[in-house]
Design an enzyme around this catalytic site. Sequence first.
Site, short mmCIF file in Angstrom:
data_model
loop_
_atom_site.label_atom_id
_atom_site.label_comp_id
_atom_site.label_asym_id
_atom_site.label_seq_id
_atom_site.Cartn_x
_atom_site.Cartn_y
_atom_site.Cartn_z
N CYS A 50 -10.75 3.38 6.03
CA CYS A 50 -10.76 4.03 4.73
C CYS A 50 -12.04 4.84 4.52
O CYS A 50 -12.01 5.90 3.90
CB CYS A 50 -10.61 3.00 3.62
SG CYS A 50 -11.66 1.55 3.81
N GLU A 62 -14.03 -8.68 -0.36
CA GLU A 62 -14.69 -7.37 -0.55
C GLU A 62 -14.91 -7.13 -2.04
O GLU A 62 -14.63 -6.05 -2.57
CB GLU A 62 -13.84 -6.24 0.05
CG GLU A 62 -13.41 -6.52 1.48
CD GLU A 62 -12.59 -5.41 2.12
OE1 GLU A 62 -12.85 -5.09 3.27
OE2 GLU A 62 -11.68 -4.86 1.44
N HIS A 101 0.80 -1.24 0.00
CA HIS A 101 0.00 0.00 0.00
C HIS A 101 0.83 1.29 0.00
O HIS A 101 0.28 2.35 0.30
CB HIS A 101 -0.95 0.04 1.21
CG HIS A 101 -2.14 -0.88 1.08
ND1 HIS A 101 -2.08 -2.22 1.37
CD2 HIS A 101 -3.42 -0.65 0.70
CE1 HIS A 101 -3.27 -2.77 1.18
NE2 HIS A 101 -4.10 -1.85 0.76
#
Lengths: 632, 632
Positions: free
Chosen positions: A393, A309, A146
């Site tokens: 997030c 997800e 990330h």
Amino acid sequence: MSDEHMSAAGPLDTTRTPHARLRTLPLDGVTLGRGFWSLRQATNREASLQHGYRMLEQAGNFHNFRLVTGQAQGDYRGRLFMDENVYKWLEAVAYALAASPDAALRVMADNAIGLIAAAQQPDGYLNTYFTVVEPQQRWADLDHGHELYCAGHLFQAAIAFHRALGDARLLNIATRLADHIASVFGPDKRDGAPGHPEIEMALVELYRETGERRYLDLAKFFIDRRGQGKMRGLGWYGPEYHQDRVPIRTASIMEGHAVRALYLMAGVTDLYLETGEQALFDALMRLWHDMTHGKLHVTGGAGARYEGESFGDPYELPNDQCYCETCAAIASVMWNWRLLLATGEARFADVMEQALYNGFLSGPALDGTHFFYINPLLSRGGYARAEWYSVACCPPNIMRTLASIGQYLATTDAGGVQLHLYHQARVADSARGIALDIETQYPWQGAVKVLVKETDGASWTLSLRIPAWCRDATIRVNGAPVSVSAEAGSYATITRAWQAGDIVELELPMPVRLLEAHPLIDTTRDAVAIQRGPVLYCLEQADHDFDLMAAQIDPSASLQAAWEGDLLGGVMIVTAPGYLLDTGAWGGQVYRPLESGKELPRQSVSLRAVPYHVWGNRGANAMRVWIPRAGR
Amino acid sequence: MSDEHMSAAGPLDTTRTPHARLRTLPLDGVTLGRGFWSLRQATNREASLQHGYRMLEQAGNFHNFRLVTGQAQGDYRGRLFMDENVYKWLEAVAYALAASPDAALRVMADNAIGLIAAAQQPDGYLNTYFTVVEPQQRWADLDHGHELYCAGHLFQAAIAFHRALGDARLLNIATRLADHIASVFGPDKRDGAPGHPEIEMALVELYRETGERRYLDLAKFFIDRRGQGKMRGLGWYGPEYHQDRVPIRTASIMEGHAVRALYLMAGVTDLYLETGEQALFDALMRLWHDMTHGKLHVTGGAGARYEGESFGDPYELPNDQCYCETCAAIASVMWNWRLLLATGEARFADVMEQALYNGFLSGPALDGTHFFYINPLLSRGGYARAEWYSVACCPPNIMRTLASIGQYLATTDAGGVQLHLYHQARVADSARGIALDIETQYPWQGAVKVLVKETDGASWTLSLRIPAWCRDATIRVNGAPVSVSAEAGSYATITRAWQAGDIVELELPMPVRLLEAHPLIDTTRDAVAIQRGPVLYCLEQADHDFDLMAAQIDPSASLQAAWEGDLLGGVMIVTAPGYLLDTGAWGGQVYRPLESGKELPRQSVSLRAVPYHVWGNRGANAMRVWIPRAGR
């Protein structure tokens, strides 16, 4: 502040973008009046941004920066992508401050910017996790590290501060980091692409903001290099988790992690807007078609599966165990907005509107300090918004979206002005000397009045979006009907030499209506959803003294809408006749031999539906969007 | 081998258990003949166990033991609970070897046992992960460390080798480890309970096998100390993930990770069987009631949610995004078997049977070398069994269950013999001089013939289970009807002075029938499932040349069963008239305003259903259990 930045672009700038059919307005080109979104913006400004600052302190995000600068001791806290929370919060603060100065908020922002500046390494590198915890692992795990994702969010925050406030501090940090990244990655340097897309659209915007072509090139490099099938997915997943199964130009399936997929699409669209590459556009159209043919919930939510997800198969749209992450709805808005700018086609605005009023806006609580991460369409009562998340997030993503919501109202092109969303507002194209006042109670009422306040006397076209849900829209100019096409899902266009004082009255009829879902969806069989205008409704347990799961709606009966000013901040509610099934005859059985023709006894009840976007604001309680139809 | 072990107990031994109403038979008390389960056992023995050994080598499980013994160098491989895979595989091998000697398999087992023996530490501790990777962290993370979980599986493997083969090597290792654990944990020692239950039932069995009361006490300690609300759940979860929210004696909700919950229930039931504590029994009944009122799929599958691999809310039973882990079905069988032993009540056998023939047996492929971890009731085609998993709990769990399936056929009590599952078999209660031959093609045919081969002339009671699905069961003795109660979901009992040569003929009518699901389940609305006997059916794409998702079944038409000996190893199939909806009128729409009364055009089609437990054996393809009803 300089005058120059006062007419700078908003969160996305297509004013000089070669392949944009529509140009975004400057940040001060849209000023919201009191209404649906500005009420949410006020809460965002007055509650959410302060709450966010406290949470960033409490969760350790600022602590991690202080570890780098030596201002704190101890262990790194939280997940390795914690930095991005700070950046998205800062982006939201920039747009909030531009709309309304706030000394306390500015101090908070200055504190954060100071930490970020101090944490940047001499070579431009900036990431607290890999500086504090694994300094030898810089850029070692592109799939899950990330670093590029966090960098992208820094760039967007930096652009926001520069555009909205003329503040270049973050932009200097951002370009140093971008230049560092460009020194590591590239055609003759290290190969790779980020596991979590985000930096692509941020780099294109950084190019737009700075004029430095190398940022666009780097965005293109990351997009070109994706799809080698090498990334390691999470859980059961392979490279499709990261949209790495095939290169973008041959992709045709929206798959894997929904937020990753949609951020990538936004970045690819940004690249197309600059380069006009047909292969990219063709891929985007294939992928959009795939997504809109059975991979979006009726809320506009994206991501059917908890697992990864991720997007599900076509028509796999569960009600209770769907994911529909708030960030995915935001990402869908971002992508569809870019496609609208690229094409001027209303279908993209329709998808954007569906997500904004429903699956996005269900994210924040009315109090501004609680947030959904997951947005189901059915809850049996145990699910509630949280103050914050270990993966946080969504909350700051909600904040930056609300703070910049005005950008979506209007655009311009060589021929005139386009109105996409309706809201009480002043819309000004100062370069052309055009100013319009919009008066409306949308989305609660379908009447929209456009007053021409300034114009230069030349002929230009006013384009008014007719939403796909709207039949029989009518338009009057200065009181007289005009016979222009006003089909659902298009733009009605009126071209004339407008004069100051002209009044356009758009009427978008908003009868309450029932929706049915495609027969290939397994979970909505013989059920209907209630919609009025762009607003989707749901039944909530708080309004009913019987088990919602045993309720049916009478599809032939008439539905009534009524304004309730004291309920949930003021909402239009819908009442409908229905039935309550008496399931007592089932005893303790869960499955039994089919007893055809034996209907369960039922009693008449009144169903009271509230907008889906306000559900869960009266405590955790049961909710359902899809309601079984009685007596088919 | 000594004579003593030849009549030793099977995987569970209630022969001397004070609060068991039913006594398990010795391992050699049930000998399966050729039939439904023995065919699966043959594949298990000939393919799965060899495959398992290869996989344990390939995945690094044996490597990790060799790291401890110094026979290998390098890094620990895989997750921290890898050891348990070896133990469950060994348990399966023990029961397979007892039924049928196999020199090659014995060498494999000896290799594994040798590694385990060599890896045990001087103080009795045994766990490769915490010996190799984190030696300072022994017992430091009870919530997620899985040390006690792995130990429990070692105990069960050790008991299997001792009981089935008279081989005490593993039992010596197990008791040394158990004694080490007892030196660490206990009322005056360290407090705590395992994050993943398993050791509870293993310790009770270790007590039964060794007679050492301290193992029972330790099981009770771990059960008593659970429920302090201190365990850290995974993901969004709190202590309920680990069944740690409340102490077992006050629990009333089946919640959290399904395998954990059901292993705990099995252990608590084992404790109750030994202690007879009413508070435990009352809790077990509350929890069983909760589970069977909307938390089991029609396959017998448990665990509605991907999230946390957990139980959902009551009636939350999704078809496609359910979890229904194979291990959870096995755990449900283990629990219900213990409840049956405790009570003699047929309702527990019904739940066990439902899981065994459906949600458990869908786990292994017919080839014996591929396995489902998750068992959905609807697939759109992308899901297939894998050779192995990075979390490989299910494959060896399947192997040990198949290898010991005979245990579930019959029990004895002071009054006679009870038959629970029907299969071609010899059932012998040698202590009482009773031997029965069972002849049947169950579950494909409902005719069951019981031949009394040996008996001592005294009067005793033969109890025959009448499954809950069975209406109009009839019983003849020596050709003459007997008028005993044979209600669905009970035991028919015949008491007489049986003579060798007596013949009992039980007829369990097996018409094909359609099931409907409780109206509170959202995902089965207006749909039916096909069942015949205990076997649940599904539609598989391989049998149809149209989209299964657009199919409907005619609920009024007659359903035909037919034997297909060459299909899928030999199965009864079911054909049914149905319709195929033409969804063309929907165009590209996914949601649209309700068009009441407008039925889609449809054509007649023939639906061909196969047993759910064999789905996915013809490549990954679409499948559905619940079929929408036409023309309600």
